[in-house]
Design a protein around this motif. Structure first.
Motif, PDB file in Angstrom:
ATOM      1  N   TYR A 163       0.878  -1.317  -0.084  1.00  0.00           N
ATOM      2  CA  TYR A 163      -0.112   0.116  -0.078  1.00  0.00           C
ATOM      3  C   TYR A 163       1.059   1.161  -0.004  1.00  0.00           C
ATOM      4  O   TYR A 163       0.630   2.261  -0.788  1.00  0.00           O
ATOM      5  N   ALA A 164       2.179   1.289   0.792  1.00  0.00           N
ATOM      6  CA  ALA A 164       2.834   2.480   0.721  1.00  0.00           C
ATOM      7  C   ALA A 164       3.416   2.522  -0.744  1.00  0.00           C
ATOM      8  O   ALA A 164       3.504   3.799  -1.137  1.00  0.00           O
ATOM      9  N   GLY A 165       3.875   1.350  -1.192  1.00  0.00           N
ATOM     10  CA  GLY A 165       4.368   1.694  -2.578  1.00  0.00           C
ATOM     11  C   GLY A 165       3.269   2.414  -3.502  1.00  0.00           C
ATOM     12  O   GLY A 165       3.592   3.353  -4.402  1.00  0.00           O
ATOM     13  N   TYR A 166       2.117   1.687  -3.333  1.00  0.00           N
ATOM     14  CA  TYR A 166       1.083   2.441  -4.370  1.00  0.00           C
ATOM     15  C   TYR A 166       0.840   3.984  -3.813  1.00  0.00           C
ATOM     16  O   TYR A 166       0.796   4.811  -4.954  1.00  0.00           O
ATOM     17  N   LEU A 167       0.774   4.299  -2.693  1.00  0.00           N
ATOM     18  CA  LEU A 167       0.846   5.775  -2.310  1.00  0.00           C
ATOM     19  C   LEU A 167       1.927   6.677  -2.757  1.00  0.00           C
ATOM     20  O   LEU A 167       1.857   7.709  -3.299  1.00  0.00           O
ATOM     21  N   LEU A 168       3.133   5.962  -2.776  1.00  0.00           N
ATOM     22  CA  LEU A 168       4.230   6.760  -3.327  1.00  0.00           C
ATOM     23  C   LEU A 168       4.373   6.942  -4.694  1.00  0.00           C
ATOM     24  O   LEU A 168       4.583   8.037  -5.292  1.00  0.00           O
ATOM     25  N   GLU A 169       3.642   6.044  -5.379  1.00  0.00           N
ATOM     26  CA  GLU A 169       3.450   5.984  -6.769  1.00  0.00           C
ATOM     27  C   GLU A 169       2.373   6.911  -7.298  1.00  0.00           C
ATOM     28  O   GLU A 169       2.531   7.864  -8.221  1.00  0.00           O
ATOM     29  N   ASN A 170       1.335   7.011  -6.512  1.00  0.00           N
ATOM     30  CA  ASN A 170       0.096   7.700  -6.882  1.00  0.00           C
ATOM     31  C   ASN A 170      -0.210   8.982  -6.055  1.00  0.00           C
ATOM     32  O   ASN A 170      -1.195   9.544  -6.464  1.00  0.00           O
ATOM     33  N   THR A 171       0.633   9.358  -5.194  1.00  0.00           N
ATOM     34  CA  THR A 171       0.451  10.858  -4.492  1.00  0.00           C
ATOM     35  C   THR A 171       1.623  11.403  -4.366  1.00  0.00           C
ATOM     36  O   THR A 171       2.692  10.796  -4.613  1.00  0.00           O
ATOM     37  N   ASP A 172       1.525  12.663  -3.867  1.00  0.00           N
ATOM     38  CA  ASP A 172       2.512  13.307  -3.805  1.00  0.00           C
ATOM     39  C   ASP A 172       2.778  13.701  -1.919  1.00  0.00           C
ATOM     40  O   ASP A 172       3.452  14.485  -1.487  1.00  0.00           O
ATOM     41  N   GLY A 232       6.538  10.370   5.804  1.00  0.00           N
ATOM     42  CA  GLY A 232       6.006  10.373   7.134  1.00  0.00           C
ATOM     43  C   GLY A 232       4.586  10.039   7.153  1.00  0.00           C
ATOM     44  O   GLY A 232       3.913   9.403   7.736  1.00  0.00           O
ATOM     45  N   GLU A 233       3.743  10.889   6.203  1.00  0.00           N
ATOM     46  CA  GLU A 233       2.056  10.550   6.159  1.00  0.00           C
ATOM     47  C   GLU A 233       1.816   9.385   5.573  1.00  0.00           C
ATOM     48  O   GLU A 233       1.092   8.698   6.148  1.00  0.00           O
ATOM     49  N   ILE A 234       2.712   8.967   4.562  1.00  0.00           N
ATOM     50  CA  ILE A 234       2.388   7.610   3.899  1.00  0.00           C
ATOM     51  C   ILE A 234       2.423   6.435   4.900  1.00  0.00           C
ATOM     52  O   ILE A 234       1.600   5.503   5.222  1.00  0.00           O
ATOM     53  N   ALA A 235       3.572   6.474   5.961  1.00  0.00           N
ATOM     54  CA  ALA A 235       3.975   5.590   6.940  1.00  0.00           C
ATOM     55  C   ALA A 235       2.606   5.700   7.973  1.00  0.00           C
ATOM     56  O   ALA A 235       2.110   4.552   8.031  1.00  0.00           O
ATOM     57  N   ARG A 236       2.063   6.712   8.241  1.00  0.00           N
ATOM     58  CA  ARG A 236       1.122   6.715   9.195  1.00  0.00           C
ATOM     59  C   ARG A 236      -0.240   6.316   8.309  1.00  0.00           C
ATOM     60  O   ARG A 236      -0.911   5.361   9.112  1.00  0.00           O
ATOM     61  N   GLN A 240      11.071   5.678  11.226  1.00  0.00           N
ATOM     62  CA  GLN A 240      12.343   4.707  11.065  1.00  0.00           C
ATOM     63  C   GLN A 240      12.143   3.406  10.930  1.00  0.00           C
ATOM     64  O   GLN A 240      12.592   2.760  10.025  1.00  0.00           O
ATOM     65  N   TYR A 241      11.080   2.997  11.437  1.00  0.00           N
ATOM     66  CA  TYR A 241      10.596   1.447  11.385  1.00  0.00           C
ATOM     67  C   TYR A 241      10.181   1.194  10.006  1.00  0.00           C
ATOM     68  O   TYR A 241      10.493   0.237   9.262  1.00  0.00           O
ATOM     69  N   PHE A 242       9.392   2.052   9.617  1.00  0.00           N
ATOM     70  CA  PHE A 242       8.744   2.046   8.141  1.00  0.00           C
ATOM     71  C   PHE A 242       9.883   2.080   7.264  1.00  0.00           C
ATOM     72  O   PHE A 242       9.655   1.320   6.289  1.00  0.00           O
ATOM     73  N   ASN A 243      10.852   3.081   7.367  1.00  0.00           N
ATOM     74  CA  ASN A 243      11.634   3.162   6.326  1.00  0.00           C
ATOM     75  C   ASN A 243      12.717   1.739   6.183  1.00  0.00           C
ATOM     76  O   ASN A 243      12.850   1.229   5.227  1.00  0.00           O
ATOM     77  N   LYS A 244      12.919   1.380   7.477  1.00  0.00           N
ATOM     78  CA  LYS A 244      13.886  -0.085   7.728  1.00  0.00           C
ATOM     79  C   LYS A 244      12.950  -1.150   6.791  1.00  0.00           C
ATOM     80  O   LYS A 244      13.522  -1.985   6.025  1.00  0.00           O
ATOM     81  N   GLN A 245      11.634  -1.218   7.107  1.00  0.00           N
ATOM     82  CA  GLN A 245      10.876  -2.169   6.756  1.00  0.00           C
ATOM     83  C   GLN A 245      10.598  -2.208   5.048  1.00  0.00           C
ATOM     84  O   GLN A 245      10.674  -3.316   4.329  1.00  0.00           O
ATOM     85  N   PRO A 297      11.824   4.402   0.852  1.00  0.00           N
ATOM     86  CA  PRO A 297      10.718   5.011   0.105  1.00  0.00           C
ATOM     87  C   PRO A 297      10.988   6.061  -0.776  1.00  0.00           C
ATOM     88  O   PRO A 297      10.449   6.278  -1.886  1.00  0.00           O
ATOM     89  N   THR A 298      11.859   6.968  -0.498  1.00  0.00           N
ATOM     90  CA  THR A 298      12.337   8.189  -1.368  1.00  0.00           C
ATOM     91  C   THR A 298      12.990   7.785  -2.494  1.00  0.00           C
ATOM     92  O   THR A 298      12.810   8.294  -3.590  1.00  0.00           O
ATOM     93  N   GLY A 299      13.730   6.668  -2.412  1.00  0.00           N
ATOM     94  CA  GLY A 299      14.321   6.114  -3.495  1.00  0.00           C
ATOM     95  C   GLY A 299      13.559   5.491  -4.484  1.00  0.00           C
ATOM     96  O   GLY A 299      13.650   5.463  -5.700  1.00  0.00           O
ATOM     97  N   PHE A 300      12.598   4.757  -3.716  1.00  0.00           N
ATOM     98  CA  PHE A 300      11.440   4.254  -4.597  1.00  0.00           C
ATOM     99  C   PHE A 300      10.949   4.893  -5.396  1.00  0.00           C
ATOM    100  O   PHE A 300      10.269   5.070  -6.668  1.00  0.00           O
TER     101      PHE A 300
END
Length: 105
Positions: A59-68, A72-76, A84-89, A98-101
């Motif tokens: 879902y995070a990948g979807y949000l990264l791809e389709n929203t701006d 941190g908001e995507i993680a929430r 930090q946990y989100f980035n690691k996972q 996530p930023t690189g993605f």
């Protein structure tokens, strides 16, 4: 039984942000925790917590791809308020931050 396990997966998918605990989930679908764990792994090839994490990262990948939205908001929104946990996972599952993605799209 298979339908109970699939129902449990659907419940987790629908409630990514605040999923029920495993005991609550088992009670909701009418299976014992041990039986649920065994049948879920048999059906999906992973544990319940790993399934939840996988769905959250997808879902995070979807949000990264389709929203701006900010990372941190995507993680929430994915139910992972610790950035930090989100980035690691995310990095562990996708092989990049996530930023690189987002930049690679």
């Amino acid at each position: 039984t298979a339908s109970c396990v699939e129902r449990a997966a659907g419940i987790l998918q629908a409630r990514l942000v605040e999923p029920p605990t495993i005991p609550e989930l088992c009670e909701e679908v009418g299976l014992t925790q041990n039986y649920m764990a065994r049948e879920f792994r048999k059906r999906y090839g992973m544990t319940l917590p790993h399934y939840l994490l996988t769905r959250r990262i997808e879902y995070a990948g979807y949000l990264l791809e389709n929203t701006d939205l900010a990372v941190g908001e995507i993680a929430r929104r994915c139910g992972m308020p610790d950035a930090q946990y989100f980035n690691k996972q995310f990095r562990g599952m996708k092989g990049m931050s996530p930023t690189g993605f987002r930049r690679s799209l």
